[in-house]
Design a protein around this motif. Structure first.
Motif, short mmCIF file in Angstrom:
data_model
loop_
_atom_site.label_atom_id
_atom_site.label_comp_id
_atom_site.label_asym_id
_atom_site.label_seq_id
_atom_site.Cartn_x
_atom_site.Cartn_y
_atom_site.Cartn_z
N ASN A 299 0.83 -1.22 0.00
CA ASN A 299 0.00 0.00 0.00
C ASN A 299 0.87 1.26 0.00
N TYR A 300 1.79 1.31 -0.96
CA TYR A 300 2.67 2.49 -1.11
C TYR A 300 3.43 2.78 0.19
N PHE A 301 3.97 1.68 0.81
CA PHE A 301 4.77 1.76 2.05
C PHE A 301 3.94 2.14 3.28
N LYS A 302 2.61 2.12 3.18
CA LYS A 302 1.76 2.45 4.32
C LYS A 302 1.44 1.22 5.17
N ASP A 303 1.47 0.04 4.54
CA ASP A 303 1.11 -1.20 5.23
C ASP A 303 2.38 -1.96 5.59
N LEU A 304 2.88 -1.77 6.81
CA LEU A 304 4.13 -2.40 7.22
C LEU A 304 4.00 -3.92 7.28
N ARG A 305 2.84 -4.39 7.75
CA ARG A 305 2.63 -5.84 7.80
C ARG A 305 2.66 -6.43 6.39
N GLY A 306 2.04 -5.71 5.44
CA GLY A 306 2.06 -6.17 4.06
C GLY A 306 3.46 -6.20 3.50
N LEU A 307 4.27 -5.16 3.82
CA LEU A 307 5.66 -5.11 3.35
C LEU A 307 6.46 -6.28 3.91
N LEU A 308 6.28 -6.57 5.20
CA LEU A 308 7.01 -7.67 5.81
C LEU A 308 6.60 -9.02 5.21
N SER A 309 5.32 -9.13 4.81
CA SER A 309 4.86 -10.39 4.22
C SER A 309 5.50 -10.65 2.87
N LEU A 310 6.00 -9.58 2.23
CA LEU A 310 6.64 -9.74 0.92
C LEU A 310 8.05 -10.30 1.02
N ALA A 311 8.68 -10.15 2.21
CA ALA A 311 10.08 -10.52 2.35
C ALA A 311 10.36 -11.99 2.02
N PRO A 312 9.62 -12.96 2.59
CA PRO A 312 9.91 -14.37 2.25
C PRO A 312 9.71 -14.66 0.76
#
Length: 350
Positions: A299-312
């Motif tokens: 969400n354009y760096f607004k969703d930290l949980r979403g960003l972390l889910s992308l890492a794996p």
């Protein structure tokens, strides 16, 4: 002249040639090895015919699945020269012609043509060309591929459908569950949560079925993160290898449209998915997958949980060489952008 042409074609398909079959063989929990078989074959012989002759005449230990031999059951799906296909459908002549078309002019020509056979991808090997399809069937079950319970209750009379309602099921009804699309699915390779194109094609059959009464719950389920329709990377491999022209990607797109139609116009991930997809295509022709993930899931760096889910997922893509390190706009981007803007103008006016 027609008779002469027919005779020439007949002579070609009856000619006997030597063909080398390179079969990727493997036992459970062991490294694959290549075993070579020299076989006399006619251009009209199917790949399955040739495997049968190898098993019957040269090596009885070779393991592969087969059944109907008529492109109906889907049992004999395997990778033939790098693409998943039905061994009973592909023949020696057409396969060698395909290889000749894609071969580089600099490639050294082997006096004896070669055909490489390997097991399906995205599934563990049991033995040789036989794979464990448990994940394939489990993911199919996950989308509840049957008419809803309410509609299965015994009625006073039969369920009626108009010819138009029934015609919506024709394309997806052709699926023979061969696993070719699942084998080639890039999304499945990097994201084990993604159910796969076969399951979502069957899922659309349920959404489109006029007898089903659970559409809202289905769409909510298919809308969940990357395990549903939003996990598809639109690589088109599923459509290109499907032997029955089910076009799984087309069915996935239809589910997305149904979801967007049923959802309110809020800034949900699915709405962002559609918006970002259009914006990135307008910008570069191709889709910059790096930006796509950050903008949709993060969400354009607004969703930290979403960003972390992308890492794996990002790490697995890098390890498997699936992560693009750079991005170059495609040719014709300006024309694509102009076409999209024209369509948007028409939609806004309507």
């Amino acid at each position: 002249m027609i008779v002469e042409a027919g005779e020439a074609i007949l002579k070609y398909w009856l000619v006997v040639m030597e063909v080398i079959f390179k079969v990727i063989r493997q036992q459970q929990n062991s490294s694959p090895v290549v075993q070579t078989y020299l076989l006399e074959a006619e251009p009209g012989n199917t790949i399955l015919d040739c495997l049968n002759h190898i098993k019957w005449e040269q090596d009885g230990t070779l393991a592969f699945r087969k059944n109907c031999r008529n492109t109906i059951c889907g049992s004999c799906a395997m990778r033939i020269n790098g693409r998943s296909a039905l061994a009973c459908k592909e023949n020696v002549g057409s396969e060698l012609a395909r290889l000749q078309q894609i071969a580089s002019s600099q490639t050294k020509v082997n006096p004896i043509p070669e055909i490489t056979i390997a097991p399906l991808g995205n599934m563990p090997v049991i033995k040789d060309l036989v794979v464990d399809m448990s994940s394939f069937w489990n993911n199919l079950e996950a989308v509840a591929p049957y008419v809803s319970t309410a509609a299965r209750q015994v009625p006073e009379r039969e369920f009626l459908q108009t010819p138009q309602e029934r015609s919506r099921l024709d394309q997806t009804g052709n699926c023979i569950m061969c696993g070719a699309c699942y084998s080639e699915c890039n999304a499945r390779e990097v994201d084990p949560k993604f159910v796969g194109p076969h399951a979502l094609a069957k899922a659309y059959r349920m959404v489109a079925d006029s007898r089903d009464s659970d559409t809202e719950n289905r769409l909510a389920s298919y809308n969940e993160g990357t395990k549903g329709v939003w996990g598809c990377t639109r690589c088109l491999y599923c459509d290109s290898v499907c032997p029955m022209e089910v076009a799984p990607l087309e069915q996935i797109t239809k589910i997305k449209q149904e979801i967007l139609t049923h959802k309110q116009a809020s800034d949900s991930r699915s709405i962002r998915h559609r918006k970002v997809l259009v914006d990135l295509v307008k910008e570069g022709g191709w889709i910059d997958e790096r930006q796509f993930g950050l903008q949709v899931v993060g969400n354009y760096f607004k969703d930290l949980r979403g960003l972390l889910s992308l890492a794996p997922l990002g790490l697995r893509m890098i390890i498997r060489g699936k992560f693009p390190l750079s991005f170059e706009p495609s040719e014709g981007t300006e024309q694509v952008r102009s076409l999209i803007e024209s369509v948007q103008q028409v939609e806004n006016k309507s």
